[in-house]
Design a protein around this motif. Sequence first.
Motif, PDB file in Angstrom:
ATOM      1  N   LEU A 123       1.837   7.328  -9.294  1.00  0.00           N
ATOM      2  CA  LEU A 123       3.201   7.839  -9.453  1.00  0.00           C
ATOM      3  C   LEU A 123       4.139   7.240  -8.407  1.00  0.00           C
ATOM      4  CD1 LEU A 123       4.604  10.230 -11.168  1.00  0.00           C
ATOM      5  CD2 LEU A 123       4.463  11.499  -9.039  1.00  0.00           C
ATOM      6  N   LEU A 124       3.642   7.196  -7.156  1.00  0.00           N
ATOM      7  CA  LEU A 124       4.504   6.778  -6.051  1.00  0.00           C
ATOM      8  C   LEU A 124       4.577   5.258  -5.922  1.00  0.00           C
ATOM      9  CD1 LEU A 124       3.454   9.502  -3.475  1.00  0.00           C
ATOM     10  CD2 LEU A 124       5.487   9.434  -4.917  1.00  0.00           C
TER      11      LEU A 124
ATOM     12  N   ARG B 293      10.486  -0.963  -8.708  1.00  0.00           N
ATOM     13  CA  ARG B 293      11.721  -0.401  -9.227  1.00  0.00           C
ATOM     14  C   ARG B 293      12.797  -1.449  -9.455  1.00  0.00           C
ATOM     15  NH1 ARG B 293      11.655   0.575  -3.879  1.00  0.00           N
ATOM     16  NH2 ARG B 293      13.558   0.384  -2.677  1.00  0.00           N
TER      17      ARG B 293
ATOM     18  N   ALA C 190       0.840  -1.199   0.000  1.00  0.00           N
ATOM     19  CA  ALA C 190       0.000   0.000   0.000  1.00  0.00           C
ATOM     20  C   ALA C 190       0.871   1.243   0.000  1.00  0.00           C
ATOM     21  CB  ALA C 190      -0.919   0.007   1.216  1.00  0.00           C
ATOM     22  N   VAL C 191       0.313   2.340  -0.504  1.00  0.00           N
ATOM     23  CA  VAL C 191       0.983   3.642  -0.412  1.00  0.00           C
ATOM     24  C   VAL C 191       0.004   4.657   0.159  1.00  0.00           C
ATOM     25  CG1 VAL C 191       2.578   3.281  -2.334  1.00  0.00           C
ATOM     26  CG2 VAL C 191       0.331   4.275  -2.779  1.00  0.00           C
TER      27      VAL C 191
ATOM     28  N   LYS D 174       4.878   3.157  -8.262  1.00  0.00           N
ATOM     29  CA  LYS D 174       5.891   2.646  -9.203  1.00  0.00           C
ATOM     30  C   LYS D 174       7.237   2.480  -8.509  1.00  0.00           C
ATOM     31  CE  LYS D 174       8.515   3.880 -13.359  1.00  0.00           C
ATOM     32  NZ  LYS D 174       9.837   4.122 -12.766  1.00  0.00           N
ATOM     33  N   GLU D 175       7.683   3.535  -7.826  1.00  0.00           N
ATOM     34  CA  GLU D 175       9.010   3.456  -7.207  1.00  0.00           C
ATOM     35  C   GLU D 175       8.980   2.707  -5.885  1.00  0.00           C
ATOM     36  OE1 GLU D 175      11.691   4.203  -8.844  1.00  0.00           O
ATOM     37  OE2 GLU D 175      10.498   4.954 -10.502  1.00  0.00           O
ATOM     38  N   SER D 176       7.781   2.596  -5.260  1.00  0.00           N
ATOM     39  CA  SER D 176       7.705   1.865  -3.997  1.00  0.00           C
ATOM     40  C   SER D 176       7.793   0.358  -4.206  1.00  0.00           C
ATOM     41  CB  SER D 176       6.396   2.194  -3.266  1.00  0.00           C
ATOM     42  OG  SER D 176       6.397   3.521  -2.799  1.00  0.00           O
TER      43      SER D 176
ATOM     44  N   MET E 147      -1.242  10.632  -7.897  1.00  0.00           N
ATOM     45  CA  MET E 147      -0.070  10.569  -7.005  1.00  0.00           C
ATOM     46  C   MET E 147       0.157   9.138  -6.527  1.00  0.00           C
ATOM     47  SD  MET E 147       2.008  12.992  -5.977  1.00  0.00           S
ATOM     48  CE  MET E 147       2.233  14.714  -6.294  1.00  0.00           C
TER      49      MET E 147
END
Lengths: 281, 122
Positions: free
Chosen positions: B32-33, B40, B21-22, B35-37, B29
């Motif tokens: 967007l977030l 990667r 989860a983010v 992806k890198e969480s 957002m």
Amino acid sequence: MTDPRVDLLLALGDDELVLGHRHAHWTGVAPHLEEDLAFSSIAQDEIGHAVVWYRLAGELTGKDPDALGLGRPPEGYRNAILVERPNRDWGYTVARHYCYDIAEDVRLTTLADSLWTPLAEATGALRREERYHLLHARLWLDRLAHGPLDARGHLADGLVAALAEAPGLFEPLPGEDELVADGVLPLASADQHTRWRDVVTAELTALGLEHVLDGSAHHSDGEFVPTSSGELLDTGDGAAAAGAVASGGGLGGRLGRHSEDFAEVWEELTGTYRAYPGVRW
Amino acid sequence: MDRWEVFGKRTLDDPWTSVGAVHAPDREMALLLAKESFFRHGEGVDFAVVRLDDLHVFGRSDLLAFATDKTYRLQAGYTGMGDKRRRATAKAQAAGAVIDRPRPADKRVLNTSHRRREAADD
């Protein structure tokens, strides 16, 4: 070095290396954990781009990427002054990230048409990563621009400061005439600057931020601008912009003339390399 | 800030699998977030986010608990079947019952593997 291609590659690589290093200063202290990961990852991407350019420069100079990236005296670096500035706050960071990544997009689009094939080919992988960087920069720009008030204020201050030094990204390179004549650089720096300015002007105007293009963090006509938080931004008589506007357009970096802020970056970046010559990971 | 559940696919043919989860203020957002969480290191080919509030949660653990013995629904309820069958056969023979026709052929497997499976039951 007489080959002007080396100056071009060092300018490209040094911009990426130094901005990547500055971006990385957010690691551990970014606005929240998810953004910490995202921005740190972007920082790594930029340093990875630097390696691509240094490798190419290495083929011309016979030097390895570490020696090129870490083994030069401060005056040997060709990055724009904009990228060596400290992060200040998140507003400035997003503003500079936006200015830089639009510039990188213009630059890579230009270089994709280079008649020097290795250079044109190198842009492919970089442009793929760059799409995410642009998405990230534009989304943050949009969110901060839409408030709340405090966020929009920090962004406007940051944009005024970053835009003042952004021309340094398009400072003509030594030997640029030769690069353009040979088709290595299909578009002169000044023409790239025009392209960049067109994009930035259109996008900032769409966000009601056109006043930052004139160096003002506030509207001069006193309009009220609604923000997503429901607050009304009285743009006429707010406090004076906190960001000091640098004079000189941030020029000098392409000739190795840097600001006092570069010393800190250089010490950190090259410290280990200088302390342990020839050391390997 | 809202919590968004993140689902990923390792290949396009895979079902959505929860990866974490983010926290993010909106859908763009969150994407967007995420992806890198979570992606990667090349963890997948696509991902999706769902606002936690948009998950229709059953929320009745009392209805999920067994009220009576349901071990017959569990694989663990079917151990020792070989022994049980042998005991039943012996009991039937002792009572004089005779199986006078062959067992129906197992259409799915060969006889040899059928026998091997019986042996594994023991």
